[in-house]
Design a protein around this motif. Sequence first.
Motif, PDB file in Angstrom:
ATOM      1  N   VAL A 123       0.732  -1.211  -0.027  1.00 30.43           N
ATOM      2  CA  VAL A 123      -0.022   0.025   0.026  1.00 30.43           C
ATOM      3  C   VAL A 123       0.814   1.388  -0.063  1.00 30.43           C
ATOM      4  CG1 VAL A 123      -1.866   1.241   1.048  1.00 30.43           C
ATOM      5  CG2 VAL A 123      -1.766  -1.223   1.325  1.00 30.43           C
ATOM      6  N   TYR A 163      19.666  -0.957  -5.863  1.00 30.58           N
ATOM      7  CA  TYR A 163      20.180  -0.341  -4.662  1.00 30.58           C
ATOM      8  C   TYR A 163      20.902  -1.349  -3.773  1.00 30.58           C
ATOM      9  CZ  TYR A 163      16.733   3.015  -6.113  1.00 30.58           C
ATOM     10  OH  TYR A 163      16.040   4.056  -6.990  1.00 30.58           O
ATOM     11  N   TYR A 177      11.146  15.271  -7.616  1.00 30.07           N
ATOM     12  CA  TYR A 177       9.860  14.917  -8.815  1.00 30.07           C
ATOM     13  C   TYR A 177       8.856  15.590  -8.708  1.00 30.07           C
ATOM     14  CZ  TYR A 177       7.320  11.075 -11.136  1.00 30.07           C
ATOM     15  OH  TYR A 177       6.131  10.474 -12.023  1.00 30.07           O
ATOM     16  N   HIS A 226       6.333   8.821 -15.023  1.00 32.82           N
ATOM     17  CA  HIS A 226       7.541   7.751 -14.538  1.00 32.82           C
ATOM     18  C   HIS A 226       6.985   7.038 -13.112  1.00 32.82           C
ATOM     19  CE1 HIS A 226      11.259   6.289 -13.230  1.00 32.82           C
ATOM     20  NE2 HIS A 226      11.454   7.187 -12.561  1.00 32.82           N
ATOM     21  N   MET A 254       4.145   6.727  -6.474  1.00 29.63           N
ATOM     22  CA  MET A 254       4.910   8.043  -6.706  1.00 29.63           C
ATOM     23  C   MET A 254       3.793   8.653  -7.903  1.00 29.63           C
ATOM     24  SD  MET A 254       7.243   9.986  -6.272  1.00 29.63           S
ATOM     25  CE  MET A 254       7.144  11.712  -6.473  1.00 29.63           C
ATOM     26  N   LYS A 313       1.380  10.309  -6.275  1.00 30.53           N
ATOM     27  CA  LYS A 313       1.693  11.609  -5.406  1.00 30.53           C
ATOM     28  C   LYS A 313       1.843  12.679  -6.472  1.00 30.53           C
ATOM     29  CE  LYS A 313       4.551   9.468  -2.062  1.00 30.53           C
ATOM     30  NZ  LYS A 313       4.234   9.877  -0.430  1.00 30.53           N
ATOM     31  N   ASN A 334      10.970  -0.818 -10.332  1.00 33.09           N
ATOM     32  CA  ASN A 334      11.613   0.469 -11.147  1.00 33.09           C
ATOM     33  C   ASN A 334      12.451  -0.055 -12.240  1.00 33.09           C
ATOM     34  OD1 ASN A 334      12.280   2.883 -12.142  1.00 33.09           O
ATOM     35  ND2 ASN A 334      13.119   3.497 -10.035  1.00 33.09           N
ATOM     36  N   TYR A 357      13.657   2.311 -14.334  1.00 26.80           N
ATOM     37  CA  TYR A 357      14.164   3.680 -14.983  1.00 26.80           C
ATOM     38  C   TYR A 357      13.604   4.192 -16.048  1.00 26.80           C
ATOM     39  CZ  TYR A 357      17.702   2.839 -11.243  1.00 26.80           C
ATOM     40  OH  TYR A 357      18.390   2.537  -9.995  1.00 26.80           O
TER      41      TYR A 357
HETATM   42  N1  CAA Z   1       1.009   0.522   5.566  1.00 30.34           N
HETATM   43  C1  CAA Z   1       0.684   0.941   4.535  1.00 30.34           C
HETATM   44  N2  CAA Z   1       1.487   2.334   4.454  1.00 30.34           N
HETATM   45  C2  CAA Z   1       2.571   2.255   4.930  1.00 30.34           C
HETATM   46  C3  CAA Z   1       2.951   1.442   5.910  1.00 30.34           C
HETATM   47  C4  CAA Z   1       1.788   0.507   6.417  1.00 30.34           C
HETATM   48  N3  CAA Z   1       2.256  -0.816   7.315  1.00 30.34           N
HETATM   49  N4  CAA Z   1       4.130   1.679   6.447  1.00 30.34           N
HETATM   50  C5  CAA Z   1       4.487   2.905   5.972  1.00 30.34           C
HETATM   51  N5  CAA Z   1       3.405   3.077   5.093  1.00 30.34           N
HETATM   52  C6  CAA Z   1       3.795   4.368   4.014  1.00 30.34           C
HETATM   53  C7  CAA Z   1       4.263   5.367   4.645  1.00 30.34           C
HETATM   54  O1  CAA Z   1       3.301   6.204   5.404  1.00 30.34           O
HETATM   55  C8  CAA Z   1       4.726   6.235   3.424  1.00 30.34           C
HETATM   56  O2  CAA Z   1       3.752   6.766   2.724  1.00 30.34           O
HETATM   57  P1  CAA Z   1       3.693   8.412   2.187  1.00 30.34           P
HETATM   58  O3  CAA Z   1       4.752   8.495   1.093  1.00 30.34           O
HETATM   59  O4  CAA Z   1       2.233   8.429   1.612  1.00 30.34           O
HETATM   60  O5  CAA Z   1       3.776   9.288   3.360  1.00 30.34           O
HETATM   61  C9  CAA Z   1       5.079   5.142   2.453  1.00 30.34           C
HETATM   62  O6  CAA Z   1       4.570   3.684   3.237  1.00 30.34           O
HETATM   63  C10 CAA Z   1       6.662   5.092   2.478  1.00 30.34           C
HETATM   64  O7  CAA Z   1       7.127   5.001   3.792  1.00 30.34           O
HETATM   65  P2  CAA Z   1       8.558   5.695   4.073  1.00 30.34           P
HETATM   66  O8  CAA Z   1       8.644   7.210   3.472  1.00 30.34           O
HETATM   67  O9  CAA Z   1       8.742   5.557   5.550  1.00 30.34           O
HETATM   68  O10 CAA Z   1       9.472   4.726   3.576  1.00 30.34           O
HETATM   69  P3  CAA Z   1      11.272   4.658   3.422  1.00 30.34           P
HETATM   70  O11 CAA Z   1      11.666   5.682   4.308  1.00 30.34           O
HETATM   71  O12 CAA Z   1      11.616   3.266   3.465  1.00 30.34           O
HETATM   72  O13 CAA Z   1      11.465   5.294   1.826  1.00 30.34           O
HETATM   73  C11 CAA Z   1      11.441   5.548  -0.438  1.00 30.34           C
HETATM   74  C12 CAA Z   1      10.308   5.178   0.803  1.00 30.34           C
HETATM   75  C13 CAA Z   1      11.955   7.058  -0.216  1.00 30.34           C
HETATM   76  C14 CAA Z   1      10.485   5.774  -1.669  1.00 30.34           C
HETATM   77  C15 CAA Z   1      12.444   4.619  -0.750  1.00 30.34           C
HETATM   78  O14 CAA Z   1      12.105   3.415  -1.173  1.00 30.34           O
HETATM   79  C16 CAA Z   1      13.541   5.040  -1.557  1.00 30.34           C
HETATM   80  O15 CAA Z   1      14.447   5.703  -1.211  1.00 30.34           O
HETATM   81  N6  CAA Z   1      13.331   4.787  -2.783  1.00 30.34           N
HETATM   82  C17 CAA Z   1      14.416   5.017  -3.911  1.00 30.34           C
HETATM   83  C18 CAA Z   1      14.182   6.400  -4.524  1.00 30.34           C
HETATM   84  C19 CAA Z   1      12.842   6.704  -5.301  1.00 30.34           C
HETATM   85  O16 CAA Z   1      12.280   6.158  -5.747  1.00 30.34           O
HETATM   86  N7  CAA Z   1      12.608   8.058  -5.498  1.00 30.34           N
HETATM   87  C20 CAA Z   1      11.378   8.434  -6.070  1.00 30.34           C
HETATM   88  C21 CAA Z   1      11.650  10.033  -6.827  1.00 30.34           C
HETATM   89  S1  CAA Z   1      13.151   9.840  -7.546  1.00 30.34           S
HETATM   90  C22 CAA Z   1      12.697   9.303  -9.316  1.00 30.34           C
HETATM   91  O17 CAA Z   1      11.768   8.987  -9.620  1.00 30.34           O
HETATM   92  C23 CAA Z   1      14.022   8.664  -9.990  1.00 30.34           C
HETATM   93  C24 CAA Z   1      13.852   7.276  -9.944  1.00 30.34           C
HETATM   94  O18 CAA Z   1      13.576   6.144 -10.682  1.00 30.34           O
HETATM   95  C25 CAA Z   1      14.672   6.758  -8.767  1.00 30.34           C
END
Ligand code: CAA
Length: 389
Positions: A37, A145, A207, A235, A241, A244, A278, A280
């Motif tokens: 989710v 990663y 983003y 993307h 994402m 969002k 992903n 990319y």
């Molecule tokens: N049930 C439901 N939802 C839950 C949950 C649960 N039990 N526990 C957590 N969540 C939700 C959180 O509330 C959060 O939701 P919101 O974003 O809506 O607030 C979501 O799950 C993710 O939780 P966190 O933010 O705590 O997760 P995280 O710190 O582990 O990081 C991330 C998430 C930043 C995406 C990480 O996976 C990451 O660094 N990913 C790689 C970077 C990336 O994809 N960035 C996207 C933009 S950059 C881009 O697009 C280029 C590219 O391809 C990389």
Amino acid sequence: MSLSIGIHDLSLATGEFVLEHTTLAAHNGTEIGKYHVGIGQESMSVPAADEDIVTMGAAAAAPIIARHGTDRIRTVVFATESSIDQAKSAGVYVHSLLGLSSATRVVELKQACYGATAGLQFAIGLVQRDPAQQVLVIASDVSKYDLDSPGEATQGAAAVAMLVSVDPALVRIEDPSGLFTADVMDFWRPNYRDTALVDGQESIGAYLQAAEGTWKDYSEQGGRPLGEFAAFCYHQPFTKMAYKAHRHLLNYCGYDTDPGDIARALGQTTAYNTVIGNSYTASVYLGLAALLDQADDLSGRPVAFLSYGSGSVAEFFAGTVVAGYREHLRTGANQEAISRRTPLDYAGYRELHEFKFPADGGDHATPQQTTGPFRLAGISGHKRLYQRR
Ligand code: CAA
């Protein structure tokens, strides 16, 4: 007179293996709701030891060559951010594996996940100049990663091949484009690393900022109103994402952000990304493939594209779906590429994650793992050896 130019054919390929997020969650103790989710991911493709961006790219492009032949292809653009060589284009290996004419220009493009959109736009320019030619655009990436990092759950691997030509059978790409560039360090991979570095929350913010910037420019260039689009291909580094980004644009434009309306605009674009992860450069076009394969008839309807590449460069543009497109889809083959993957247990995934060729210039054969049409047989004297299976 302006020509009708766009995507004439679209085909995808992915890795041999799949890691379910339930397996990763059981290993690292994450509550599965965070993956299913919170980030909207169910599973991720993992390439075999004898697969890479070349074998996936060739596998995606081979059905296009089988259908359309090679006669009109004079350019191959290979977009990737998981490059295998700092000098030689991965596209040259694909050119050889597919038996394309020597009278072809081949080039690799890089700007993070945005590269394939640059390739598509360059291809349109080339076809505009010489309408007899077709351009093969390949987007192929392995997203990797560090183990046990927050990004690990957003890995994946896939390739999309697109044939760009006049009078396209699938999607006519429109002017204008909305453009945005900003010098940010949200996600990057220095040459000495094979895993990406990322500032997760910074990357999400970058983003969203880019989405807004492209939209602003698109509107100023005289683009369509947001409410006109039948669907939005974003993307998708993780499928949440896209939600969002769409909510952000709706807010920015003063539209209602009703979750049901957002799901209707995006839902059908996430079906492949949610199980592949992903990919990319390929991600936004996997979104298009999923949309065309699943949606009710979209003939004549405008679809929006938001392509984002960290660092960052982004583009918002539109395409109109061509009447009769459904006869040219590869829905069965696309779904088979996903359903044929073999599930990995955690130990098997970890072994593949850690697999690396020694950099000693010796002979190193890969284990025979892939059941795809092409394989990386190994390296010898620092040269990668590919073969058709
Ligand atoms: N049930 C439901 N939802 C839950 C949950 C649960 N039990 N526990 C957590 N969540 C939700 C959180 O509330 C959060 O939701 P919101 O974003 O809506 O607030 C979501 O799950 C993710 O939780 P966190 O933010 O705590 O997760 P995280 O710190 O582990 O990081 C991330 C998430 C930043 C995406 C990480 O996976 C990451 O660094 N990913 C790689 C970077 C990336 O994809 N960035 C996207 C933009 S950059 C881009 O697009 C280029 C590219 O391809 C990389």
